[in-house]
Design a protein around this motif. Sequence first.
Motif, PDB file in Angstrom:
ATOM      1  N   PRO A  77     -13.003 -47.411 -25.540  1.00 29.89           N
ATOM      2  CA  PRO A  77     -12.571 -46.678 -24.339  1.00 29.89           C
ATOM      3  C   PRO A  77     -13.663 -46.580 -23.278  1.00 29.89           C
ATOM      4  CG  PRO A  77     -11.772 -45.556 -26.287  1.00 29.89           C
ATOM      5  CD  PRO A  77     -12.678 -46.672 -26.772  1.00 29.89           C
ATOM      6  N   GLU A  78     -14.915 -46.409 -23.684  1.00 28.99           N
ATOM      7  CA  GLU A  78     -16.001 -46.301 -22.698  1.00 28.99           C
ATOM      8  C   GLU A  78     -16.246 -47.621 -21.952  1.00 28.99           C
ATOM      9  OE1 GLU A  78     -17.929 -46.539 -26.852  1.00 28.99           O
ATOM     10  OE2 GLU A  78     -16.228 -45.513 -25.957  1.00 28.99           O
ATOM     11  N   ASP A  79     -15.712 -48.735 -22.467  1.00 28.80           N
ATOM     12  CA  ASP A  79     -15.828 -50.025 -21.780  1.00 28.80           C
ATOM     13  C   ASP A  79     -14.845 -50.133 -20.615  1.00 28.80           C
ATOM     14  OD1 ASP A  79     -17.732 -50.967 -23.653  1.00 28.80           O
ATOM     15  OD2 ASP A  79     -16.137 -51.661 -25.007  1.00 28.80           O
ATOM     16  N   CYS A  80     -13.875 -49.232 -20.568  1.00 25.86           N
ATOM     17  CA  CYS A  80     -12.778 -49.326 -19.602  1.00 25.86           C
ATOM     18  C   CYS A  80     -12.639 -48.053 -18.780  1.00 25.86           C
ATOM     19  CB  CYS A  80     -11.467 -49.603 -20.326  1.00 25.86           C
ATOM     20  SG  CYS A  80     -11.510 -50.967 -21.482  1.00 25.86           S
ATOM     21  N   PRO A  81     -13.677 -47.651 -18.053  1.00 22.01           N
ATOM     22  CA  PRO A  81     -13.541 -46.424 -17.263  1.00 22.01           C
ATOM     23  C   PRO A  81     -12.425 -46.561 -16.231  1.00 22.01           C
ATOM     24  CG  PRO A  81     -15.529 -47.630 -16.637  1.00 22.01           C
ATOM     25  CD  PRO A  81     -14.941 -48.336 -17.826  1.00 22.01           C
ATOM     26  N   GLY A  82     -11.635 -45.520 -16.111  1.00 18.50           N
ATOM     27  CA  GLY A  82     -10.540 -45.524 -15.141  1.00 18.50           C
ATOM     28  C   GLY A  82      -9.284 -46.216 -15.640  1.00 18.50           C
ATOM     29  N   ALA A  83      -9.321 -46.694 -16.892  1.00 21.55           N
ATOM     30  CA  ALA A  83      -8.156 -47.387 -17.445  1.00 21.55           C
ATOM     31  C   ALA A  83      -7.873 -46.835 -18.841  1.00 21.55           C
ATOM     32  CB  ALA A  83      -8.412 -48.889 -17.518  1.00 21.55           C
ATOM     33  N   THR A  84      -6.652 -47.064 -19.279  1.00 23.50           N
ATOM     34  CA  THR A  84      -6.259 -46.723 -20.639  1.00 23.50           C
ATOM     35  C   THR A  84      -6.429 -47.967 -21.490  1.00 23.50           C
ATOM     36  OG1 THR A  84      -4.627 -45.154 -19.806  1.00 23.50           O
ATOM     37  CG2 THR A  84      -4.343 -45.903 -22.068  1.00 23.50           C
ATOM     38  N   MET A 116     -12.847 -59.604 -14.474  1.00 25.41           N
ATOM     39  CA  MET A 116     -12.906 -58.586 -13.417  1.00 25.41           C
ATOM     40  C   MET A 116     -14.231 -57.830 -13.487  1.00 25.41           C
ATOM     41  SD  MET A 116      -8.977 -57.242 -13.787  1.00 25.41           S
ATOM     42  CE  MET A 116      -9.065 -55.913 -12.609  1.00 25.41           C
ATOM     43  N   ARG A 117     -14.689 -57.540 -14.710  1.00 20.96           N
ATOM     44  CA  ARG A 117     -15.975 -56.846 -14.867  1.00 20.96           C
ATOM     45  C   ARG A 117     -17.122 -57.696 -14.341  1.00 20.96           C
ATOM     46  NH1 ARG A 117     -16.663 -53.982 -20.696  1.00 20.96           N
ATOM     47  NH2 ARG A 117     -16.369 -56.111 -21.406  1.00 20.96           N
ATOM     48  N   ARG A 118     -17.068 -58.998 -14.606  1.00 16.33           N
ATOM     49  CA  ARG A 118     -18.131 -59.897 -14.104  1.00 16.33           C
ATOM     50  C   ARG A 118     -18.165 -59.901 -12.579  1.00 16.33           C
ATOM     51  NH1 ARG A 118     -16.335 -62.922 -18.463  1.00 16.33           N
ATOM     52  NH2 ARG A 118     -15.096 -64.327 -17.166  1.00 16.33           N
TER      53      ARG A 118
END
Length: 174
Positions: free
Chosen positions: A78-85, A54-56
């Motif tokens: 956590p900073e790799d997944c903004p907007g998510a837990t 999804m990131r790609r």
Amino acid sequence: MRELRYSVASSLDGFIAGPNGEYDWIVMDPDIDFAGMMARFDTFLIGRKTFDAMRRMGNAAPPTPGIRSIVCSRTLRPEDCPGATLCDDAERVVADLRRQPGKDIALFGGGELFRSLLAAGLVDEVSVSLVPVLLGGGIPLLPPPAARTKLKLRTHRLYEKTGTVGLEYDIVPR
């Protein structure tokens, strides 16, 4: 109690992505009611490899009103997944979520996360959109090793415009 439902597109030969993770073979049938399907969920559980894909594409865990996204990974921060837990123990998180009030939980991730949660007895339903294509290889719907699991057909539907067959199965408890 909330239920965990795994929804996935699969080729006729049992792959959820091609050998290089490609998904260009998945056809979007105009008769599939995606909004209706998504209305039953308030939580998306996303596997790390699916999140990476999804990131790609540039839409990793996009915010969806009323939907909580949880990314399962032991390597992301956590900073790799903004907007998510971010969670590193999917089995514990799912067990906790199932006891809380709310809508059902969508397992939106690959076969490995599905395999581990299925082995833990935490998956309640498998919904497969069987796409009329033979990939000849790729990422399997259920990667080995996995125990045999009995399923009970809940419903089925043929989408005539694309030839896709929608199948919904309940997991038969062991």
